[in-house]
Design a protein around this motif. Sequence first.
Motif, short mmCIF file in Angstrom:
data_model
loop_
_atom_site.label_atom_id
_atom_site.label_comp_id
_atom_site.label_asym_id
_atom_site.label_seq_id
_atom_site.Cartn_x
_atom_site.Cartn_y
_atom_site.Cartn_z
N ARG A 60 0.42 -0.94 0.23
CA ARG A 60 0.24 -0.02 0.18
C ARG A 60 0.67 0.96 0.26
NH1 ARG A 60 -4.33 1.46 4.95
NH2 ARG A 60 -4.00 -1.18 4.11
N TYR A 61 1.74 1.55 0.74
CA TYR A 61 2.64 2.14 0.90
C TYR A 61 4.34 2.80 0.13
CZ TYR A 61 -0.67 3.19 4.42
OH TYR A 61 -1.85 3.52 5.16
N ARG A 62 3.91 1.65 -0.83
CA ARG A 62 5.51 1.13 -1.66
C ARG A 62 5.88 2.19 -2.08
NH1 ARG A 62 5.42 -3.83 -5.06
NH2 ARG A 62 5.26 -4.29 -3.09
N SER A 63 5.17 3.42 -2.74
CA SER A 63 5.01 4.87 -3.57
C SER A 63 6.10 5.47 -2.47
CB SER A 63 3.70 5.39 -4.28
OG SER A 63 2.99 5.70 -3.58
N ASP A 64 5.52 5.41 -1.38
CA ASP A 64 6.25 6.23 0.18
C ASP A 64 7.63 6.23 0.18
OD1 ASP A 64 4.15 8.00 0.05
OD2 ASP A 64 2.97 6.92 1.30
N GLY A 65 8.26 6.12 0.02
CA GLY A 65 9.64 5.54 0.32
C GLY A 65 9.98 5.82 2.07
N TRP A 66 9.69 6.54 2.63
CA TRP A 66 9.90 6.18 3.81
C TRP A 66 9.48 5.52 5.00
CZ3 TRP A 66 5.80 7.91 6.76
CH2 TRP A 66 4.29 7.81 5.99
N TRP A 67 8.08 5.38 3.85
CA TRP A 67 7.38 4.56 5.37
C TRP A 67 8.28 3.06 5.80
CZ3 TRP A 67 3.28 4.36 7.51
CH2 TRP A 67 2.62 3.69 8.52
N TRP A 68 8.30 2.43 4.81
CA TRP A 68 8.68 0.53 5.38
C TRP A 68 10.18 1.30 6.49
CZ3 TRP A 68 6.45 -2.35 6.96
CH2 TRP A 68 4.88 -2.74 6.41
N PRO A 69 11.56 1.96 5.85
CA PRO A 69 12.62 3.00 7.00
C PRO A 69 11.62 3.19 8.34
CG PRO A 69 13.10 3.78 4.87
CD PRO A 69 11.71 3.05 4.90
N VAL A 70 10.94 4.04 8.35
CA VAL A 70 10.12 4.56 9.33
C VAL A 70 9.49 3.32 10.36
CG1 VAL A 70 8.00 5.98 10.67
CG2 VAL A 70 10.08 7.12 8.93
N VAL A 71 8.77 2.11 9.83
CA VAL A 71 8.76 1.47 10.63
C VAL A 71 9.09 0.50 10.68
CG1 VAL A 71 7.42 -0.63 10.24
CG2 VAL A 71 6.42 1.40 9.19
N ILE A 72 10.08 0.00 10.30
CA ILE A 72 11.64 -0.66 10.98
C ILE A 72 12.28 0.02 11.85
CG2 ILE A 72 13.68 -1.78 10.31
CD1 ILE A 72 12.40 -1.98 7.30
N ALA A 73 12.30 1.58 11.91
CA ALA A 73 13.52 2.08 12.38
C ALA A 73 12.23 2.19 14.25
CB ALA A 73 13.43 3.83 12.05
N ALA A 74 11.23 2.40 14.07
CA ALA A 74 10.24 2.36 15.30
C ALA A 74 10.50 0.80 16.07
CB ALA A 74 8.98 2.93 14.77
N LEU A 78 11.42 -0.19 19.62
CA LEU A 78 10.54 -0.56 20.87
C LEU A 78 11.70 -1.75 21.28
CD1 LEU A 78 7.77 -0.95 22.31
CD2 LEU A 78 7.06 -1.78 19.77
N VAL A 79 12.24 -2.38 19.89
CA VAL A 79 12.59 -3.99 21.22
C VAL A 79 14.20 -3.83 21.24
CG1 VAL A 79 13.96 -6.04 19.99
CG2 VAL A 79 12.26 -5.15 18.66
N LEU A 80 15.17 -2.05 21.15
CA LEU A 80 16.63 -1.80 22.26
C LEU A 80 15.21 -1.09 23.45
CD1 LEU A 80 18.17 -0.45 19.28
CD2 LEU A 80 18.14 -2.51 20.87
N ALA A 81 14.54 -0.98 24.02
CA ALA A 81 14.03 0.04 25.22
C ALA A 81 13.10 -1.23 25.67
CB ALA A 81 12.79 0.71 24.69
N SER A 82 12.77 -2.65 25.18
CA SER A 82 12.61 -3.49 26.21
C SER A 82 13.14 -4.71 26.71
CB SER A 82 10.91 -4.48 24.41
OG SER A 82 10.10 -3.81 24.35
#
Length: 198
Positions: A60-74, A78-82
């Motif tokens: 769905r968000y393939r055209s937005d180049g920022w979407w997946w890097p932001v999701v992976i970074a978030a 979250l994993v590091l904080a946990s």
Amino acid sequence: MRTTVNRVLFGLIGLVLLVVGLSVLVGSLDLQRHWDFRMPHWWPFTGPKDVLLAAHDRTRYRSDGWWWPVVIAALAVLVLASLWWLLAQTRTRRLRQLRIDSGDGSSALLRGRAVERVLTAESQAYDGVEWAGARLVTRHGNPEARLLLGLEPFANPREVVDGLDDDVVEHARTSAGLDVLPTEARLRAVRHRARRVT
């Protein structure tokens, strides 16, 4: 950091992980077909071939180049904080040993638990205290004592605290060869059940 809030959070996280894990297991083993029950319509795992994200959701968000890097970074944050929070739970500030001057130019090691047992025994023997618990912790590299005291109904809290400070804590401080031993005392009233007198 083992407080009530942490225990509640641990319980909630464990409950959520248990429910999600069991639901995924039910879907992957196709137990709903074998045992003839239905999962909620919104649940993504309804069979062994189902995936968490459908092809439509992944693209769905393939055209937005920022979407997946932001999701992976978030997710990484979250994993590091946990992991940091989990490690913080396993760290203890309990003082294992005290190095004391033996008076002949050398030093000796005194076990922290031994000091805790003496503090507990002497506190319980004090007038007005029915039960006691002691813990020796380190704060900023300096030892501190934490006392939990169950007071008898007739006990005067101020007198008990002053007496423990003058006798029990002072005895532990001098025995361990410490200049100071900051102590925190938590007091609880002991409740006895009413008894019928005939």
